[in-house]
Design a protein around this motif. Structure first.
Motif, PDB file in Angstrom:
ATOM      1  N   LEU A 261       0.827  -1.205   0.000  1.00  0.00           N
ATOM      2  CA  LEU A 261       0.000   0.000   0.000  1.00  0.00           C
ATOM      3  C   LEU A 261       0.866   1.262   0.000  1.00  0.00           C
ATOM      4  O   LEU A 261       0.584   2.234  -0.709  1.00  0.00           O
TER       5      LEU A 261
ATOM      6  N   LEU B   7      -6.189   5.360  -1.311  1.00  0.00           N
ATOM      7  CA  LEU B   7      -5.078   4.680  -0.649  1.00  0.00           C
ATOM      8  C   LEU B   7      -4.933   5.145   0.800  1.00  0.00           C
ATOM      9  O   LEU B   7      -4.606   4.356   1.687  1.00  0.00           O
TER      10      LEU B   7
ATOM     11  N   THR C 106      -7.730   3.437   2.780  1.00  0.00           N
ATOM     12  CA  THR C 106      -7.390   2.020   2.958  1.00  0.00           C
ATOM     13  C   THR C 106      -6.316   1.849   4.022  1.00  0.00           C
ATOM     14  O   THR C 106      -6.360   0.910   4.831  1.00  0.00           O
ATOM     15  N   GLU C 107      -5.342   2.775   4.039  1.00  0.00           N
ATOM     16  CA  GLU C 107      -4.280   2.709   5.055  1.00  0.00           C
ATOM     17  C   GLU C 107      -4.856   2.871   6.462  1.00  0.00           C
ATOM     18  O   GLU C 107      -4.437   2.174   7.389  1.00  0.00           O
TER      19      GLU C 107
ATOM     20  N   TRP D  30      -9.894  -2.517   1.434  1.00  0.00           N
ATOM     21  CA  TRP D  30      -9.857  -1.919   0.091  1.00  0.00           C
ATOM     22  C   TRP D  30     -11.268  -1.647  -0.441  1.00  0.00           C
ATOM     23  O   TRP D  30     -11.554  -0.536  -0.902  1.00  0.00           O
TER      24      TRP D  30
END
Length: 302
Positions: free
Chosen positions: A61, A99, A102-103, A141
């Motif tokens: 990621l 992103l 998602t992190e 995700w």
């Protein structure tokens, strides 16, 4: 409006090549260190555990995240132009938010993994089975993508009739929203709601998890056991503080109070500085990874 101009660091032309060298070195460090973590965690038999499964996905990621932001920044530092098309700006923002979200969720999953390992060790293998780990990563995700696409479309459907200069080095949400004409109140509320769901709530879940973890560690009778438990959790906790600290200030601070210079500096933290530091924290503070790294180096350099 057909394009924007990313101002970036063009207001400091005397620092152009110094910044280029620093950011290029950090970018290469991120790619090398995170790729190394992925290779080590996937090839070493002793690291086939849920914790290292999540760590390998986190490293992947980070590689994706910097590839969305840093190459563009390096190109603009070289050219000192910063022109970016409307579509390219929207695409970059979409990937940055996707992103980043998602992190946040993956860091929460990693905290949950540590919570089960320390607070419920007897059922750890059952609770954190490989199937569950895959589902948790897929959920991290999958839950972000539709929300971020919808928000990006909402932002870029606004009229941009004034300045087309974005005082930033990337198409981030706050500076782009500042350029929109008309009433953006609904959009700002949507930003806060999404930030609450993907930043604040995960952060609170991590705090609760670590509250229970620390309470459980302090009850351990063995000093060696307490030290080992703290060492496995401290790396993750440092990463959480670095990432969430800067991201929450950027996306939860009221729009009129945001200084463009401060916003740019904070963005540097979570786009390039934190991804540079993360793999170093995870490797240097993790004996298992260091042992696996020595094995690989011994094979390559007997």
């Amino acid at each position: 409006m057909m394009e924007f101009v990313l101002v970036g660091f063009s207001d400091s032309p005397h620092l152009q090549w110094i910044l280029f060298g620093i950011f290029l070195l950090m970018y290469l460090t991120i790619l090398l260190c995170n790729s190394l973590i992925i290779v080590i965690t996937r090839t070493d038999a002793t690291l086939q555990t849920p914790m290292y499964f999540f760590l390998s996905h986190f490293s992947f990621l980070e590689i994706c995240y910097v590839n969305v932001t840093v190459p563009r920044m390096l190109t603009d530092l070289c050219s000192q132009k910063g022109n970016i098309s409307f579509f390219a700006c929207a695409t970059q923002m979409c990937f940055v938010l996707m992103l980043g979200g998602t992190e946040c969720l993956l860091l929460t999953v990693m905290a949950y993994d540590r919570y089960v390992a320390i607070c419920n060790p007897l059922n750890y293998a059952l609770v954190m089975s490989h199937k569950v780990c895959v589902q948790l990563v897929a959920a991290s995700w999958g839950s972000v993508i539709p929300v971020v696409i919808g928000q990006t479309c909402q932002i870029f459907s606004l009229p941009f009739c004034g300045s087309h200069r974005i005082n930033h080095f990337l198409c981030d949400l706050p500076p782009v929203l500042k350029l929109a004409c008309g009433d953006t109140f609904v959009n700002e509320i949507a930003v806060y709601l999404v930030a609450m769901v993907f930043v604040t709530i995960p952060f609170l879940l991590i705090i609760v998890s670590y509250g229970k973890i620390i309470s459980n560690i302090l009850r351990l009778s063995s000093a060696k056991g307490r030290t080992k438990a703290f060492s496995t959790c401290s790396s993750h906790l440092i990463v959480v503080v670095l990432f969430y600290g800067t991201a929450s200030i950027t996306y939860l601070q009221p729009k009129p109070n945001q200084s463009e210079a401060i916003g740019k500096l904070l963005s540097l933290f979570y786009t390039i500085l934190t991804p540079t530091v993360n793999p170093i924290i995870y490797t240097l503070r993790n004996k298992d990874i260091m042992v696996a790294l020595r094995k690989i180096l011994t094979k390559l350099l007997p």
